[in-house]
Enzyme design. Structure first.
Site, PDB file in Angstrom:
ATOM      1  N   CYS A 161       0.807  -1.222   0.000  1.00 49.31           N
ATOM      2  CA  CYS A 161       0.000   0.000   0.000  1.00 49.31           C
ATOM      3  C   CYS A 161       0.838   1.269   0.000  1.00 49.31           C
ATOM      4  CB  CYS A 161      -0.959  -0.018   1.183  1.00 49.31           C
ATOM      5  SG  CYS A 161      -2.063  -1.440   1.127  1.00 49.31           S
ATOM      6  N   HIS A 299      -1.611   8.012   6.336  1.00 51.60           N
ATOM      7  CA  HIS A 299      -1.953   6.734   5.720  1.00 51.60           C
ATOM      8  C   HIS A 299      -3.143   6.075   6.406  1.00 51.60           C
ATOM      9  CE1 HIS A 299      -1.419   2.824   3.820  1.00 51.60           C
ATOM     10  NE2 HIS A 299      -1.476   2.259   5.020  1.00 51.60           N
ATOM     11  N   HIS A 336      -9.739   2.408   1.390  1.00 49.19           N
ATOM     12  CA  HIS A 336      -8.323   2.126   1.142  1.00 49.19           C
ATOM     13  C   HIS A 336      -8.150   1.590  -0.274  1.00 49.19           C
ATOM     14  CE1 HIS A 336      -4.250   1.279   1.503  1.00 49.19           C
ATOM     15  NE2 HIS A 336      -4.215   0.471   2.565  1.00 49.19           N
TER      16      HIS A 336
END
Length: 411
Positions: A161, A299, A336
């Site tokens: 990610c 994040h 996400h």
């Protein structure tokens, strides 16, 4: 002296917008893009789905042969090129590089094909002969290369990610090395098509649930209960400053600095000490101090422990003496987007250089004290005195961390 690298075009597909203007409008208006979808073998799940027009740049046959990630890449690349204003037809295609960050690739196609041949007693004569090119790790960049006729380097960067940031970082490095003269870069994800992704997070107790899909992604809130899996993409055009100025390009921002490091700790759990080091090194690489960061995009994925760990790292860097540092989160709107997350989240903040508004983290009804940070912008946009520097955090499984810093372009 290192070449200065600038961003001259942005193309994106996100759960709440299919171009930068639409995306930004919805970020400032608090519009989330999460919905409930059907997923075979599971009850309906929450996801961030893109609703771009795949036929804008491709034919139906191309979509059947290719992949969802490839289609998103082609859409975003074409949009970024159009936004950049470059005469792409006249450009030597062997001097163009395509660098696309991805989390996973191939699971969607493999799952779909196995499900399809299960209807025929697993007779492989019904297996697609496009399976291998669909599932190779370089597929999204490769599909974009085929579509655009790019004969320079075109490949993907697997960085979990953190991959969206890595796409830009790698492109900047290749431009500075003189390997290419023009780069198309960023990140893409097709995760919402995969049973395995949802099952994996669900088995970990990390898959978000909420009666209202729009409120499901809630980083920093006491009631956060996991990740909303999303798809999407954001690709940029990057150029050396001299080349951009020579053609009179509009410049969104300049790449100022970055850092990539690894936790070497755990498969899943983040290490706040390594995250702190990553952020500090990126700031030092850019020649700044923590107080010079005006926006820090987190994040945070809305997992109970992960958010706390990142906040611990940020508190270590920005806890004192940073009165002009404002902290926000984009996953609260779109979930996400995995490999696309970092690239999309950077894009959502770029307009702040112009309008001096920081988009908030939404869905924070009851802030977790362990996530309280100085400068955290919650639920309502905030007008600020100046935005000259943006820091974009993206962290990933197996302990990969990235921090990318962009600054206002000043000739």
């Amino acid at each position: 002296m290192l070449s200065r690298i600038v961003i001259t075009g942005v193309g994106l597909a996100s759960p709440n917008g299919n171009n930068l203007a639409e995306f930004r409008t919805n970020l400032l208006a608090g519009v989330a893009g999460v919905e409930r979808i059907d997923m075979r073998y599971l009850a309906p799940v929450l996801a961030g789905m893109c609703h771009y027009d795949p036929l804008r740049y491709q034919k139906k046959k191309e979509l059947r042969v290719g992949t969802r990630a490839g289609s998103i890449s082609i859409y975003c690349a074409r949009e970024a090129l159009a936004d950049s204003g470059v005469n792409f037809d006249a450009m030597p295609k062997d001097r163009v590089g395509i660098y696309i960050g991805t989390t996973e690739h191939g699971t969607v196609e493999t799952e779909n094909e196995i499900f399809a041949i299960s209807k025929f007693n697993y007779d492989v004569k019904f297996w697609s002969h496009y399976h291998n090119p669909r599932t190779v790790a370089n597929n999204p960049a490769g599909e974009a290369s085929l579509h655009l006729g790019v004969t320079g380097p075109a490949y993907c960067i697997g960085a979990a990610c953190a991959a969206g940031n890595l796409g830009l970082i790698h492109a900047a490095q290749m431009l500075r090395l003189g390997e290419v003269d023009f780069a198309i870069c960023g990140g893409v994800s097709e995760s919402t098509q995969s049973f395995g992704i949802f099952a994996g997070f669900k088995s970990q107790g990390a898959l978000a649930t909420h009666e209202d899909p729009k409120k499901a992604s809630r980083p920093f809130d006491r009631a956060r209960n996991g990740i909303v899996v999303s798809e999407g993409g954001c690709l940029y055009t990057l150029e050396r400053l001299d080349d951009a100025l020579a053609r009179g390009a509009r410049i969104y921002a300049e790449i100022a600095g970055y850092c990539v490091n690894s936790d070497a700790t755990d498969y899943v759990l983040p290490n706040p000490v390594r995250q702190t080091e990553c952020v500090r090194r990126a700031i030092a690489h850019a020649g700044f101090a923590p107080r010079d960061m005006h926006i820090v995009n987190t994040h945070a994925t809305a997992t109970p422990l992960g958010d706390i760990q990142e906040c611990e790292a940020l508190r270590a860097v920005f806890g004192e003496g940073c009165p002009e540092t404002h902290i926000n989160n984009t996953k609260s709107y779109i979930g996400h987007a995995m490999g696309a997350a970092g690239a999309l989240e950077l894009a959502g903040n770029l307009p702040s250089f112009t309008d001096l508004v920081v988009h908030p983290t939404i869905n924070v009804d009851n802030l977790d004290p362990a996530c309280a940070l100085p400068g955290l912008v919650l639920n309502q946009p905030k007008k600020v005195a100046r935005v000259d520097v943006i820091l974009n955090n993206s962290f990933g499984m197996l302990g990969i961390n990235s921090a990318l810093i962009v600054k206002r372009f000043v000739p």
